[in-house]
Write an enzyme that holds these catalytic residues in place. Structure first.
Site, PDB file in Angstrom:
ATOM      1  N   ASP A  67    -112.308 -20.214   9.235  1.00 41.53           N
ATOM      2  CA  ASP A  67    -113.637 -20.454   9.788  1.00 41.53           C
ATOM      3  C   ASP A  67    -113.744 -19.728  11.122  1.00 41.53           C
ATOM      4  OD1 ASP A  67    -112.073 -22.124  11.460  1.00 41.53           O
ATOM      5  OD2 ASP A  67    -112.447 -23.820  10.135  1.00 41.53           O
ATOM      6  N   ASP A  69    -115.112 -20.033  14.928  1.00 42.58           N
ATOM      7  CA  ASP A  69    -115.624 -20.925  15.962  1.00 42.58           C
ATOM      8  C   ASP A  69    -116.129 -20.112  17.142  1.00 42.58           C
ATOM      9  OD1 ASP A  69    -114.954 -23.282  14.569  1.00 42.58           O
ATOM     10  OD2 ASP A  69    -112.862 -23.069  15.192  1.00 42.58           O
ATOM     11  N   ASP A 146    -104.978 -26.100  22.502  1.00 44.09           N
ATOM     12  CA  ASP A 146    -103.605 -26.583  22.323  1.00 44.09           C
ATOM     13  C   ASP A 146    -102.565 -25.486  22.548  1.00 44.09           C
ATOM     14  OD1 ASP A 146    -104.488 -25.393  19.956  1.00 44.09           O
ATOM     15  OD2 ASP A 146    -104.005 -27.087  18.655  1.00 44.09           O
TER      16      ASP A 146
HETATM   17  P1  ATP Z   1    -107.472 -23.122  11.283  1.00 42.45           P
HETATM   18  O1  ATP Z   1    -107.144 -21.748  10.890  1.00 42.45           O
HETATM   19  O2  ATP Z   1    -106.664 -24.113  10.548  1.00 42.45           O
HETATM   20  O3  ATP Z   1    -108.943 -23.438  11.305  1.00 42.45           O
HETATM   21  P2  ATP Z   1    -107.713 -23.332  14.142  1.00 42.45           P
HETATM   22  O4  ATP Z   1    -106.777 -22.919  15.241  1.00 42.45           O
HETATM   23  O5  ATP Z   1    -109.023 -22.622  14.076  1.00 42.45           O
HETATM   24  O6  ATP Z   1    -106.918 -23.238  12.778  1.00 42.45           O
HETATM   25  P3  ATP Z   1    -109.266 -25.705  14.307  1.00 42.45           P
HETATM   26  O7  ATP Z   1    -108.844 -27.089  13.979  1.00 42.45           O
HETATM   27  O8  ATP Z   1    -110.317 -25.046  13.506  1.00 42.45           O
HETATM   28  O9  ATP Z   1    -107.929 -24.856  14.315  1.00 42.45           O
HETATM   29  O10 ATP Z   1    -109.689 -25.726  15.839  1.00 42.45           O
HETATM   30  C1  ATP Z   1    -110.300 -24.625  16.480  1.00 42.45           C
HETATM   31  C2  ATP Z   1    -109.740 -24.470  17.882  1.00 42.45           C
HETATM   32  O11 ATP Z   1    -110.009 -25.645  18.649  1.00 42.45           O
HETATM   33  C3  ATP Z   1    -108.222 -24.303  17.937  1.00 42.45           C
HETATM   34  O12 ATP Z   1    -107.842 -22.968  17.756  1.00 42.45           O
HETATM   35  C4  ATP Z   1    -107.920 -24.815  19.328  1.00 42.45           C
HETATM   36  O13 ATP Z   1    -108.207 -23.846  20.308  1.00 42.45           O
HETATM   37  C5  ATP Z   1    -108.908 -25.950  19.495  1.00 42.45           C
HETATM   38  N1  ATP Z   1    -108.345 -27.239  19.045  1.00 42.45           N
HETATM   39  C6  ATP Z   1    -108.484 -27.821  17.842  1.00 42.45           C
HETATM   40  N2  ATP Z   1    -107.854 -28.990  17.774  1.00 42.45           N
HETATM   41  C7  ATP Z   1    -107.291 -29.182  18.976  1.00 42.45           C
HETATM   42  C8  ATP Z   1    -106.492 -30.201  19.547  1.00 42.45           C
HETATM   43  N3  ATP Z   1    -106.149 -31.280  18.852  1.00 42.45           N
HETATM   44  N4  ATP Z   1    -106.106 -30.042  20.837  1.00 42.45           N
HETATM   45  C9  ATP Z   1    -106.468 -28.961  21.550  1.00 42.45           C
HETATM   46  N5  ATP Z   1    -107.191 -27.946  21.061  1.00 42.45           N
HETATM   47  C10 ATP Z   1    -107.608 -28.051  19.790  1.00 42.45           C
HETATM   48 MG    MG Z   2    -110.551 -23.004  12.749  1.00 40.84          MG
END
Ligand code: ATP
Ligand code: MG
Length: 439
Positions: A67, A69, A146
């Site tokens: 996705d 963001d 994170d």
């Molecule tokens: P994925 O590929 O699984 O979507 P992602 O890194 O994009 O991985 P998401 O859960 O979509 O993970 O979250 C988007 C962003 O929001 C992360 O990259 C991170 O910067 C931030 N984030 C998400 N969850 C947390 C958390 N629990 N603590 C701190 N930052 C977070």
């Molecule tokens: Mg994501």
């Protein structure tokens, strides 16, 4: 020392590394059209607009992002005004969802810095963040992320990447490193331990020793995470195409007990057949995901809990319960124990029950029972499950081969094979009927 780390990152916060377009590999061709639309519209309206998080990380690694963001200095209300097709969501923090057909782009407003965080965020006794809604600047927003590799920003204004945390080096070296003091960051949100495992397995990264060490000690904090959130996280862990590796890491850090206690106990008791079965089940799910075939959470839960439900139903049978009743009761007991930790929506738990309940019916190869099994809407899932049990050495007969073969036959040939066995003793028929009623 945590204090030193904080200072080190505070210095970096004022001096980001800007990687100009010619020096990185992210091309707009690989960013989906609707995310670009959102970024451009925010930019044209005078806001900062950046792609952030997993999408930037994955694009740098040459993976297709799951996705996209977007992070911006526009407040959710501003975003709402700019996009008629948007909605403000969230309680712990508010953000905007912009809808384009089935696709949703998440637009989050930059949030506050570490120092402000201590004043304005609400924490509970264990340090967990309860409320967090303080808007900030881009240089503040980095702190709430994170891992360093999740804190890279792709700026639509000049197509550069903004890096405050030496994240580009970590991407290069395939290292997961928490931003700030790891203990504090895990305490703020224990789910970050599961995220560390998810990214380590999915991306084939290793967890930096400083970020890894606290996981051995802080696992117990997962006990306080709401079951609905754990359901989401567990699916992400095991439906990433690297479920086998995820399980291996959960066991390494002794976290499985906080997700699937009943499976953890079976594994710790040295049940080799169950261990082999779980392995095969996760491997088969990984293969399906990598072949872009559909997977269901029901299969994951059915597999994880199989060792225990099988053991319990055998126990109940020894105590005199008929086979299918024993399985029904064992299923209820095992599921009600599991949902204390991870909630399982009913539409999945019903399929879990079906998969379990159908297992003992593969031994009946003739007559109506066999035919109705073949026609059952969950036959395929139950059959896959039974074959994995067979492969793991749990089922000793040729059921898997037999039920595989019958599916290759034309309906008239199936009829012949399924024909009721001749001259069944009357008594047996009666008892078959009786057990059918209760299924
Ligand atoms: P994925 O590929 O699984 O979507 P992602 O890194 O994009 O991985 P998401 O859960 O979509 O993970 O979250 C988007 C962003 O929001 C992360 O990259 C991170 O910067 C931030 N984030 C998400 N969850 C947390 C958390 N629990 N603590 C701190 N930052 C977070
Ligand atoms: Mg994501």
């Amino acid at each position: 020392m945590p204090q030193n780390k904080l200072t080190q990152y505070t210095v970096n916060l004022t001096q980001p590394t800007i990687i100009p377009r010619p020096e990185h590999s992210i091309s707009r061709d690989n960013i989906d059209d609707v995310s670009l639309k959102v970024l451009y519209r925010l930019h044209k309206a005078g806001y900062r607009a950046m792609l952030v998080g997993g999408a930037v990380r994955d694009l740098l690694l040459g993976h297709a992002p799951k996705d996209f963001d977007v992070a911006t200095d526009a407040h959710p209300e501003d975003v709402k005004k700019l996009f008629s097709n948007s909605r403000i969501i969230g309680r712990r923090f508010r953000l905007a969802h912009v809808f384009f057909g089935r696709e949703i782009i998440e637009v989050a407003t930059f949030r506050a810095s570490q120092e402000e965080m201590h004043d304005d965020r609400e924490h509970d006794d264990s340090g967990r963040i309860i409320r967090d809604n303080v808007y900030g600047r881009l240089e503040d927003d980095v702190w709430r992320r994170d891992f360093t590799v999740n804190a890279l920003y792709y700026d639509i204004a000049d197509f550069s990447i903004v890096d405050y945390t030496s994240a580009m080096d970590d991407v290069e070296n395939r290292v997961l490193r928490l931003i700030g003091d790891p203990q504090t960051r895990y305490r703020e949100d224990p789910v970050r331990m599961l995220r560390a495992i998810r990214f380590a397995s999915k991306l084939d990264f290793h967890i930096h020793p400083d970020s890894e060490q606290p996981i051995f000690e802080l696992g117990y904090l997962l006990a306080d995470i709401p079951p609905a959130r754990l359901f989401d996280e567990v699916l992400k862990l095991f439906h990433s195409g690297k479920g086998v590796k995820a399980l291996q890491l959960l066991c390494k850090y002794d976290l499985l007990q906080y997700l699937f206690k009943q499976a953890d106990e079976k594994l710790k008791a040295g049940d080799e057949i169950f261990e082999s079965f779980i392995h095969l089940a996760l491997q088969s799910t990984d293969n399906r995901i990598n072949e872009e075939k559909p997977v269901t959470p029901a299969f994951l839960f059915a597999a994880m809990l199989w060792g225990r439900v099988d053991e319990l139903s055998e126990q109940l049978k020894l105590e005199g319960e008929p086979g299918s009743i024993a399985m029904q009761n064992a299923s209820s007991m095992v599921l009600s124990e599991q949902v204390k930790t991870i909630s399982i929506p009913k539409r999945f738990s019903m399929v879990v029950r079906d998969i379990w309940q159908l297992q003992h019916r593969f031994q009946f190869r003739h007559g109506r029972r066999a035919k109705s099994l073949l026609m059952h809407k969950k036959f395929r899932a139950a059959y896959d499950f039974m074959c994995l049990r067979s492969l793991a050495g749990e089922v000793n007969d040729d059921s898997c081969d037999w039920w595989t073969r019958i599916q290759t036959l034309a309906p008239n040939e199936q009829e012949i094979l399924l024909k009721p066995a001749k001259s069944k003793p009357r008594k047996r028929q009666a008892s078959n009927k009786a057990s059918k009623k209760v299924e």
